[in-house]
Design a protein around this motif. Structure first.
Motif, PDB file in Angstrom:
ATOM      1  N   GLU A 111      79.555  61.242 -37.683  1.00 21.67           N
ATOM      2  CA  GLU A 111      78.662  62.162 -38.387  1.00 21.67           C
ATOM      3  C   GLU A 111      78.459  63.474 -37.637  1.00 21.67           C
ATOM      4  OE1 GLU A 111      75.125  59.886 -38.919  1.00 21.67           O
ATOM      5  OE2 GLU A 111      75.756  59.150 -40.891  1.00 21.67           O
ATOM      6  N   GLY A 112      79.085  63.667 -36.523  1.00 20.58           N
ATOM      7  CA  GLY A 112      78.882  64.886 -35.741  1.00 20.58           C
ATOM      8  C   GLY A 112      77.649  64.750 -34.860  1.00 20.58           C
ATOM      9  N   ILE A 113      77.585  65.573 -33.811  1.00 19.48           N
ATOM     10  CA  ILE A 113      76.422  65.554 -32.926  1.00 19.48           C
ATOM     11  C   ILE A 113      75.644  66.829 -33.227  1.00 19.48           C
ATOM     12  CG2 ILE A 113      75.731  65.718 -30.485  1.00 19.48           C
ATOM     13  CD1 ILE A 113      78.359  64.081 -29.929  1.00 19.48           C
ATOM     14  N   ALA A 114      74.328  66.697 -33.363  1.00 24.83           N
ATOM     15  CA  ALA A 114      73.494  67.826 -33.804  1.00 24.83           C
ATOM     16  C   ALA A 114      73.744  69.075 -32.972  1.00 24.83           C
ATOM     17  CB  ALA A 114      72.028  67.427 -33.713  1.00 24.83           C
ATOM     18  N   LYS A 115      73.968  70.187 -33.658  1.00 26.27           N
ATOM     19  CA  LYS A 115      74.241  71.449 -32.956  1.00 26.27           C
ATOM     20  C   LYS A 115      72.964  72.281 -32.816  1.00 26.27           C
ATOM     21  CE  LYS A 115      79.054  72.118 -34.338  1.00 26.27           C
ATOM     22  NZ  LYS A 115      79.478  71.930 -35.719  1.00 26.27           N
ATOM     23  N   PHE A 116      72.056  72.078 -33.776  1.00 27.27           N
ATOM     24  CA  PHE A 116      70.851  72.924 -33.792  1.00 27.27           C
ATOM     25  C   PHE A 116      69.661  72.153 -33.261  1.00 27.27           C
ATOM     26  CE2 PHE A 116      73.818  74.599 -36.846  1.00 27.27           C
ATOM     27  CZ  PHE A 116      73.799  75.958 -36.547  1.00 27.27           C
ATOM     28  N   PRO A 117      68.740  72.874 -32.614  1.00 28.15           N
ATOM     29  CA  PRO A 117      67.607  72.160 -31.999  1.00 28.15           C
ATOM     30  C   PRO A 117      66.719  71.489 -33.040  1.00 28.15           C
ATOM     31  CG  PRO A 117      67.263  74.540 -31.917  1.00 28.15           C
ATOM     32  CD  PRO A 117      68.651  74.342 -32.423  1.00 28.15           C
ATOM     33  N   GLY A 118      66.139  70.391 -32.666  1.00 23.92           N
ATOM     34  CA  GLY A 118      65.196  69.710 -33.543  1.00 23.92           C
ATOM     35  C   GLY A 118      63.785  70.120 -33.185  1.00 23.92           C
ATOM     36  N   MET A 119      62.841  69.651 -34.000  1.00 25.58           N
ATOM     37  CA  MET A 119      61.455  69.992 -33.751  1.00 25.58           C
ATOM     38  C   MET A 119      60.649  68.696 -33.818  1.00 25.58           C
ATOM     39  SD  MET A 119      59.626  73.084 -35.684  1.00 25.58           S
ATOM     40  CE  MET A 119      60.833  74.336 -35.423  1.00 25.58           C
ATOM     41  N   THR A 120      59.862  68.458 -32.795  1.00 22.90           N
ATOM     42  CA  THR A 120      59.125  67.202 -32.755  1.00 22.90           C
ATOM     43  C   THR A 120      57.643  67.453 -32.981  1.00 22.90           C
ATOM     44  OG1 THR A 120      60.745  66.290 -31.247  1.00 22.90           O
ATOM     45  CG2 THR A 120      58.635  65.178 -31.343  1.00 22.90           C
ATOM     46  N   ARG A 121      57.041  66.656 -33.843  1.00 20.64           N
ATOM     47  CA  ARG A 121      55.592  66.742 -34.068  1.00 20.64           C
ATOM     48  C   ARG A 121      54.973  65.363 -33.870  1.00 20.64           C
ATOM     49  NH1 ARG A 121      53.999  71.189 -37.251  1.00 20.64           N
ATOM     50  NH2 ARG A 121      55.286  72.915 -36.542  1.00 20.64           N
ATOM     51  N   ASP A 122      53.907  65.323 -33.105  1.00 15.65           N
ATOM     52  CA  ASP A 122      53.179  64.053 -32.960  1.00 15.65           C
ATOM     53  C   ASP A 122      51.954  64.104 -33.847  1.00 15.65           C
ATOM     54  OD1 ASP A 122      55.065  63.448 -31.171  1.00 15.65           O
ATOM     55  OD2 ASP A 122      53.784  63.472 -29.388  1.00 15.65           O
ATOM     56  N   LEU A 123      51.621  62.958 -34.426  1.00 18.26           N
ATOM     57  CA  LEU A 123      50.531  62.909 -35.371  1.00 18.26           C
ATOM     58  C   LEU A 123      49.707  61.652 -35.086  1.00 18.26           C
ATOM     59  CD1 LEU A 123      50.221  64.979 -37.637  1.00 18.26           C
ATOM     60  CD2 LEU A 123      51.313  63.368 -39.186  1.00 18.26           C
ATOM     61  N   ALA A 124      48.428  61.815 -34.756  1.00 22.04           N
ATOM     62  CA  ALA A 124      47.567  60.648 -34.592  1.00 22.04           C
ATOM     63  C   ALA A 124      46.676  60.549 -35.828  1.00 22.04           C
ATOM     64  CB  ALA A 124      46.730  60.785 -33.334  1.00 22.04           C
ATOM     65  N   LEU A 125      46.665  59.371 -36.443  1.00 22.55           N
ATOM     66  CA  LEU A 125      45.959  59.204 -37.718  1.00 22.55           C
ATOM     67  C   LEU A 125      44.866  58.168 -37.583  1.00 22.55           C
ATOM     68  CD1 LEU A 125      49.217  58.973 -39.835  1.00 22.55           C
ATOM     69  CD2 LEU A 125      47.724  60.974 -39.695  1.00 22.55           C
ATOM     70  N   VAL A 126      43.782  58.376 -38.312  1.00 20.31           N
ATOM     71  CA  VAL A 126      42.743  57.359 -38.372  1.00 20.31           C
ATOM     72  C   VAL A 126      42.869  56.665 -39.726  1.00 20.31           C
ATOM     73  CG1 VAL A 126      40.284  56.881 -38.252  1.00 20.31           C
ATOM     74  CG2 VAL A 126      41.270  58.733 -36.883  1.00 20.31           C
ATOM     75  N   VAL A 145      46.579  55.294 -35.430  1.00 23.24           N
ATOM     76  CA  VAL A 145      48.015  55.042 -35.471  1.00 23.24           C
ATOM     77  C   VAL A 145      48.699  56.360 -35.145  1.00 23.24           C
ATOM     78  CG1 VAL A 145      49.926  54.418 -36.973  1.00 23.24           C
ATOM     79  CG2 VAL A 145      47.724  53.265 -37.221  1.00 23.24           C
ATOM     80  N   ALA A 146      49.598  56.368 -34.161  1.00 19.85           N
ATOM     81  CA  ALA A 146      50.215  57.621 -33.751  1.00 19.85           C
ATOM     82  C   ALA A 146      51.725  57.589 -33.929  1.00 19.85           C
ATOM     83  CB  ALA A 146      49.861  57.913 -32.294  1.00 19.85           C
ATOM     84  N   TYR A 147      52.245  58.635 -34.574  1.00 17.62           N
ATOM     85  CA  TYR A 147      53.684  58.756 -34.806  1.00 17.62           C
ATOM     86  C   TYR A 147      54.238  59.977 -34.129  1.00 17.62           C
ATOM     87  CZ  TYR A 147      53.819  55.109 -38.312  1.00 17.62           C
ATOM     88  OH  TYR A 147      53.768  53.913 -38.935  1.00 17.62           O
ATOM     89  N   SER A 148      55.472  59.874 -33.702  1.00 14.52           N
ATOM     90  CA  SER A 148      56.212  61.029 -33.232  1.00 14.52           C
ATOM     91  C   SER A 148      57.362  61.215 -34.215  1.00 14.52           C
ATOM     92  CB  SER A 148      56.740  60.746 -31.824  1.00 14.52           C
ATOM     93  OG  SER A 148      57.548  61.820 -31.425  1.00 14.52           O
ATOM     94  N   MET A 149      57.412  62.426 -34.830  1.00 14.30           N
ATOM     95  CA  MET A 149      58.424  62.658 -35.859  1.00 14.30           C
ATOM     96  C   MET A 149      59.352  63.770 -35.410  1.00 14.30           C
ATOM     97  SD  MET A 149      55.968  62.450 -39.178  1.00 14.30           S
ATOM     98  CE  MET A 149      54.529  62.976 -38.325  1.00 14.30           C
ATOM     99  N   THR A 150      60.627  63.592 -35.632  1.00 11.26           N
ATOM    100  CA  THR A 150      61.589  64.636 -35.280  1.00 11.26           C
ATOM    101  C   THR A 150      62.232  65.179 -36.553  1.00 11.26           C
ATOM    102  OG1 THR A 150      62.012  63.554 -33.197  1.00 11.26           O
ATOM    103  CG2 THR A 150      63.647  65.169 -33.917  1.00 11.26           C
ATOM    104  N   PHE A 151      62.207  66.507 -36.671  1.00  6.97           N
ATOM    105  CA  PHE A 151      62.805  67.175 -37.837  1.00  6.97           C
ATOM    106  C   PHE A 151      64.001  67.984 -37.363  1.00  6.97           C
ATOM    107  CE2 PHE A 151      58.356  66.489 -38.683  1.00  6.97           C
ATOM    108  CZ  PHE A 151      58.346  66.012 -39.996  1.00  6.97           C
ATOM    109  N   ARG A 152      65.018  68.025 -38.191  1.00  2.20           N
ATOM    110  CA  ARG A 152      66.197  68.808 -37.813  1.00  2.20           C
ATOM    111  C   ARG A 152      67.007  69.130 -39.064  1.00  2.20           C
ATOM    112  NH1 ARG A 152      68.613  68.421 -32.636  1.00  2.20           N
ATOM    113  NH2 ARG A 152      67.730  66.350 -32.379  1.00  2.20           N
ATOM    114  N   ALA A 153      67.578  70.336 -39.063  1.00  2.00           N
ATOM    115  CA  ALA A 153      68.525  70.688 -40.133  1.00  2.00           C
ATOM    116  C   ALA A 153      69.910  70.721 -39.524  1.00  2.00           C
ATOM    117  CB  ALA A 153      68.180  72.056 -40.712  1.00  2.00           C
ATOM    118  N   LYS A 154      70.902  70.356 -40.331  1.00  2.00           N
ATOM    119  CA  LYS A 154      72.258  70.288 -39.789  1.00  2.00           C
ATOM    120  C   LYS A 154      72.883  71.672 -39.617  1.00  2.00           C
ATOM    121  CE  LYS A 154      73.829  65.730 -40.996  1.00  2.00           C
ATOM    122  NZ  LYS A 154      74.502  64.877 -41.947  1.00  2.00           N
ATOM    123  N   ASP A 155      72.386  72.633 -40.393  1.00  2.00           N
ATOM    124  CA  ASP A 155      73.103  73.906 -40.482  1.00  2.00           C
ATOM    125  C   ASP A 155      72.353  75.109 -39.890  1.00  2.00           C
ATOM    126  OD1 ASP A 155      71.141  73.639 -42.321  1.00  2.00           O
ATOM    127  OD2 ASP A 155      72.288  74.460 -44.006  1.00  2.00           O
TER     128      ASP A 155
END
Lengths: 339, 808
Positions: free
Chosen positions: B712-727, B770-780
């Motif tokens: 699938e290729g290795i990501a060329k563009f930087p990703g963005m990480t957001r952490d979210l703590a939820l009640v 409940v806490a999540y760490s989410m990573t977003f990235r676009a391929k292009d």
């Protein structure tokens, strides 16, 4: 000029020689080679030198500079190496402490024996197939030359579900199923559970495993059967294993044989495992009975074949020197962890 | 089948091999020797001596000092035996010899006991006089031996000092025990085995010459025979003997019977037993005076008939039991046992001898239904050659004459409606060689056949097979005869050639291999459990009465209730094993089994059930629900479908904790279930620990598995990480939150990870963090902050509808 350069060089190299840590090296570098360093100053005073002498003096300065840089670098490496060696000395660990293991699971010895066995036959071109454990009388008996009221039915103490449906007593039941499909040549190995109404004791279990082999092709001979099993025995039990074929009787093969191998424990001299005889009975086999071929729609004038049946538990017990068959079905971790 | 070598030699007089060679060669020619006992195994230097003088021992009241003539010398021997007198001939073991056992001692001595000369109370003794037990035998076989004391040769034994005592007693013999296969009915007799021995060693076979003199009269004046059910009785032969004199049988006959473990009764019984051993043909003796109408009728019994056999037991019969009757009553159960009403007593005057052939299968089934099998029935069930009957009855009558046991009336009554004829097969040497992979000459083949009494006619190229060889019916059968005398050892070893075939495992089996590796890599060991179990298992597992799990296949003849139904659930075996481990104080156990459950389409079975292979995993000790779930995640991810699975909270399985179980699903397809064992079920299995179980259906796993991977290729563009703590409300499962995350995240959500779940002081009552760490990235392209913020806003709006807020 010349003398001045020589003096700088001599003094600096001496200082480098005496330096004990990286900061001193850095200080020397600044003091000599830095913007206001001694050598830099010399370069700056070049304007006072006669133009025709400048290239020569320039070359001399560069040589000194290069020499000092090399020495600085060399000394820095030596100091760092010594420091790391010192650090590593302090980092010494007790390598004799135990390793950190994760909980490890163990393969059941019966399964390991089966896989070892399968590997040899797959290498000889056999396909591994399976068949139903709850089976019709037809496949377990009738098509194997064991008609209704045949004494062999008694010998095998069958568990019945209905008159016509039973728990298979032998993996030979797969033979007829494969032959009936009509695809030739056949070269299959079929392992699986079989059932006989034997009370549980150290050498009997009402449920155990067999491995059935079947080869049907043109020109298959009893010599081929001997060669195949001799080769398997060597690969499975070791290269010095010998096989002995003894006449026997099975309703679905003719001629039939039982096969002994030289005891893998003592090599044939006689020991506890082989009860002193040097030989261990290992399997039954024979040439597929022409009547069986006919019943399964194969012309015995054109095709012939051989079949063999190996009791898996027997081989497992022998190979791993397990003295009680019940251990195989108890699943005590202290037993399983030994494999 | 057991044969003493001595008896075999009676028919193969030229046999001259040591016992080890005999045993090996017989095994290789098809008579598998299971065991053999040399009667003289531990008897060495035992010689006949004659007691010349007996004197009192000077220092011991209980001992005497004998001078014994050993032929070449005279030895002084001290003995405590009380039964000896001057002139007696006795067995003596010499200095350095060996005996098999000690006097008055039941210990077994596998290597015998060495005897040395020595002094007994100061008097020299140069050997030992032997009792029969010391010679490894007993009074059962030597009734003339004293109950206590030294064996004394009978006056008429003809032995003299210096003779080999072992030989004189017939102890220089071996008894060989064979495993005879069911097709070789003829080998269940001395004659049959002797024929095999003669063929194996290529020696002359000399069977007894059967010849009855007769004493006049006509058997037809004494008895008539009518066989009504010829299907069950192909042949019935009868002879009559008058003026019966019951007495003991001679020593040679008693010895041979003794060697077979048969106790001598009287001449008549002994002859019957002897011929049964010799020819393999059982016979029956009736007192002719008890036979009403002097007529024998062979016919099926009537259902419910009652009949008292000669052991005094009343038997209940049915219409498939064949009976021997006279003109009024039943007198014997054919082939099984005679009746009390016709049995031979010491007062017998006239004897009716029966030698018959009965249908083996019918006798076998009758013995089972009646619950009575005898030595005779054991012979009949094998299916005897009808042609044996006449030979055997004549042999018995011959012995009756020779032993002076009675007068044989001339003539034989022989009811033999359809005489069996000799089979004929074409002689096909090429085909036999082709089947065996050999190159054996025609002449050699015919020579082997000759040894076996198979006759060859060169004019027609036909082999004629004697009727006692019922097992020879086709070319392959004859090929086996050739092979076993040519020697299986001499057949070459080759490998099949011809069309190449691909050696392989099925796809399903390869999946099983992966499953095994992953289970074992996670600490689960392979278990093996029975396929059948007790119907009580359902109660133990809290299975409701109407559950489909209870629709199990029943075995009609199980070993017992504990093994009476085919399992519909894979749990009981594994739980029983976990229980075994727990109760043997194994701190932890992790087991898995790959095996079938059996699901009937309808009960009672009319067709084969579905056999579904299940992976069943069970554990107690370290680890919990999530340890096991982690294994399933690894397993399903390696098999290429783990990401698409959902674990749905469930209360479906009654044997699992209702708050701690999940159905494992892909879309609507159930792959299996996982959960904690219901504490009550754990109690039922005596496990006082939390047990975790998972069951997966292997067919479904195999179908879902997917190894189709593409780069699938290795990501060329930087990703963005957001952490979210939820009640979140405590009752909301993270799975529900994750569904929303996945939905709102869309294509740009590369991954998310739950990194904390917290309940306690920092959050409000009834809530959890409940806490999540989410990573977003676009391929292009490189993502802009705004794009991600929009997603997070949408996500929070959606979560807000579930009363979920961002943690302050």
């Amino acid at each position: 000029m010349n003398e001045k350069l020589s003096a700088i060089k001599e003094q600096t190299l001496a200082k480098i020689e005496q330096a004990q840590d990286a900061s001193v090296i850095n200080d020397i570098k600044v003091a000599i080679l830095g913007k206001k360093g001694e050598l830099t100053q010399v370069l700056k005073s070049m304007k006072d030198v006669a133009p025709e002498d400048r290239p020569k003096v320039g070359q001399m300065v560069n040589e000194v500079r290069q020499n000092i840089e090399e020495k600085l670098d060399e000394k820095l490496k030596a100091i760092n190496r010594a420091a790391r060696a010192e650090k590593m000395k302090r980092e010494t660990i007790d390598v004799t402490l135990p390793g950190v293991k994760k909980i490890d699971g163990h393969r059941h010895p019966n399964q390991t024996a089966l896989e070892d066995l399968e590997r040899v036959f797959i290498g000889m071109g056999y396909e591994i197939v399976s068949g139903p454990e709850v089976e019709y009388d037809k496949y377990n008996f009738e098509l194997l030359n064991i008609p209704a009221n045949h004494p062999a039915k008694d010998e095998q103490d069958t568990f019945y579900i209905t008159k016509d449906i039973l728990l298979r007593t032998q993996t030979s039941s797969v033979q007829a199923r494969i032959m009936e499909q009509g695809k030739l040549p056949i070269r299959i190995l079929s392992p699986g559970r079989v059932f006989r109404s034997d009370e549980v004791d150290a050498t009997h279990s009402p449920s155990f495993h067999q491995v059935e082999g079947l080869v049907i092709d043109k020109n298959i001979t009893m010599a081929d059967l001997k060669g195949t099993l001799a080769q398997w025995a060597k690969e499975f039990f070791g290269p010095n294993t010998k096989t002995k074929f003894r006449p026997h009787h099975f309703p679905f093969t003719e001629p039939s044989a039982e096969v002994d191998i030289t005891c893998f424990k003592c090599g044939g001299k006689g020991c506890r495992v082989c009860k002193g005889s040097g030989w261990i009975e290992i399997l039954g086999c024979g040439m597929v009975h022409p009547h069986v071929l006919e019943m399964c729609g194969i012309d015995p004038e054109e095709y012939s074949g051989f079949a063999f049946g190996i009791g898996l538990e027997r081989i497992t017990l022998l190979k791993y020197e397990i003295d009680d068959m019940r251990l195989l079905y108890e699943n005590d971790m202290r037993f399983l962890q030994q494999w | 089948m057991n044969t003493p070598i001595s008896w075999i030699k009676a028919y193969v007089p030229d046999l001259d091999v040591d016992i080890e060679t005999f045993v090996n060669k017989m095994t290789l020619s098809g008579s598998h020797v299971e065991n053999y006992v040399k009667k003289d195994k531990n008897l060495e230097k035992i010689v006949v001596g004659k007691i010349e003088t007996i004197e009192k021992h000077p220092d011991a009241d209980k001992l005497v000092v004998c001078q014994v003539n050993m032929g070449a010398e005279t030895l002084q021997i001290v003995t405590g035996a009380k039964n000896v007198k001057e002139g007696d001939l006795i067995p003596v073991v010499l200095d350095g010899g060996k005996v098999a056992a000690a006097h008055g001692d039941n210990t077994e001595y596998p290597d015998g006991i060495k005897i040395k000369k020595g002094k007994l109370r100061g008097v020299e003794s140069n050997g030992m006089m032997c009792g029969i037990e010391e010679l490894g035998s007993s009074r059962d076989f030597y009734p003339e031996a004293p109950e206590d004391g030294v064996y004394v040769f009978p006056a008429d034994s003809g032995v003299k000092p210096g003779d080999d005592a072992v030989k004189a007693l017939g102890l220089d013999d071996a008894v060989v025990e064979y495993e005879i296969t069911s097709n070789r009915v003829d080998c269940f007799s001395m004659i049959g085995m002797a024929r095999e021995v003669a063929a194996t060693f290529n020696k002359k076979f000399v069977p007894p010459v059967v010849n009855v003199k007769g004493s006049g009269g006509n058997v037809n004046d004494y008895i008539s025979v009518e066989v009504k059910d010829t299907d069950l009785c192909p042949r019935y032969v009868a002879r009559v003997v008058k003026n019966i004199k019951i007495g003991p049988s001679p020593k040679w006959m008693r010895d041979r019977l003794a060697a077979q473990g048969i106790r001598s009764i009287n001449n008549l019984v002994d002859i019957t037993n002897y011929v049964m051993e010799e020819f393999g043909q059982p016979m029956h003796a009736f007192d002719l005076d008890t036979i009403a109408g002097h007529k024998i009728v062979v016919k099926r019994a009537a259902d419910g008939d009652k009949f008292t056999t000669l052991d005094g037991q009343e038997r209940i019969l049915d219409s498939d039991v064949l009976m021997i009757c006279d003109s009024e009553k039943e007198v014997a159960i054919a082939g099984i046992m005679g009746g009390e009403n016709s049995m031979v007593t010491d007062d017998i005057k006239t004897l009716l001898f029966e030698a018959a052939c009965f249908d083996g299968a019918n006798i076998r089934l009758s013995t089972k239904r009646i619950g009575l099998s005898t030595d005779a029935s054991a012979k009949f069930v094998k299916g005897l050659d009808p042609n044996l009957a006449l030979e055997a009855i004549n042999r018995a009558c011959q012995l009756i004459e020779e032993l002076g046991c009675g007068e044989v009336v001339d003539g034989v009554v022989d009811a033999y409606a359809n005489p069996v004829s000799e089979k004929q097969l074409p002689f096909e040497p090429e085909k036999m060689n082709k089947l065996l992979g050999t190159d054996i000459s025609k002449e050699d083949m015919l020579e082997y056949f000759g040894r076996l009494e198979l006759k060859y006619d060169s004019a027609t190229n036909i082999i004629t097979i004697p009727t006692f060889r019922q097992d020879l019916n086709c070319m392959a059968d004859l090929a086996e005869e050739v092979a076993r005398f040519y020697g299986y050892d001499n057949i070459p070893t080759t490998l099949p050639h011809g069309e190449a075939t691909a050696g392989k495992k099925s796809y399903a089996e390869r999946i099983s291999d992966i499953v095994r590796n992953i289970c074992e890599g996670n600490g689960f060991s392979g278990a093996m459990c029975y396929s059948f179990e007790s119907p009580k298992v359902f109660d133990k597992l809290l299975i409701p009465e109407d559950s489909v799990y209870r629709k199990a296949i029943e075995i009609s003849n199980p070993l017992g209730e504990d093994y009476s139904i085919m399992r519909t659930l894979p749990l009981n075996g594994l739980l029983t094993s976990l229980s075994t481990n727990y109760n043997r104080r194994n701190k932890e156990a992790r087991l898995y089994e790959l095996a079938n459950v059996y699901l009937p389409k309808a009960l009672p079975l009319t067709e084969l059930p579905e056999e579904k292979m299940k992976l069943c995993m069970g554990m107690y000790g370290s680890g919990d629900f999530f340890t096991l779930k982690g294994v399933l995640e690894e397993l399903t991810e390696k098999l290429g479908f783990g990401k698409d699975l959902s674990y749905e909270p469930s209360t479906d399985e009654p044997f699992l904790h209702p708050g701690r179980q999940a159905l494992i699903k892909k879309g609507n397809m159930v792959v299996g279930y996982i959960g904690q064992l219901h504490p009550e079920v754990a109690d039922n299995y005596s496990i006082k620990a939390e047990v975790y179980l998972a069951v997966l259906d292997m067919e479904t796993i195999t179908m879902l598995s997917n190894f189709d991977r593409k780069y699938e290729g290795i990501a060329k563009f930087p990703g963005m990480t957001r952490d979210l703590a939820l009640v979140v409300d405590k009752s909301i499962f993270v799975g529900e939150i994750e569904k929303v995350i996945k939905k709102c995240g869309g294509k740009l959500l590369e991954s998310y990870k739950l990194f904390d779940v917290y309940e306690g002081e920092q959050v409000a009552e009834g809530k959890k963090s409940v806490a999540y760490s989410m990573t977003f990235r676009a391929k292009d392209r490189t993502l802009e902050d705004k794009e991600v913020s929009e997603i997070i806003d949408k996500l929070l709006t959606e979560l807000g509808k579930m009363n979920i807020e961002i943690r302050a």
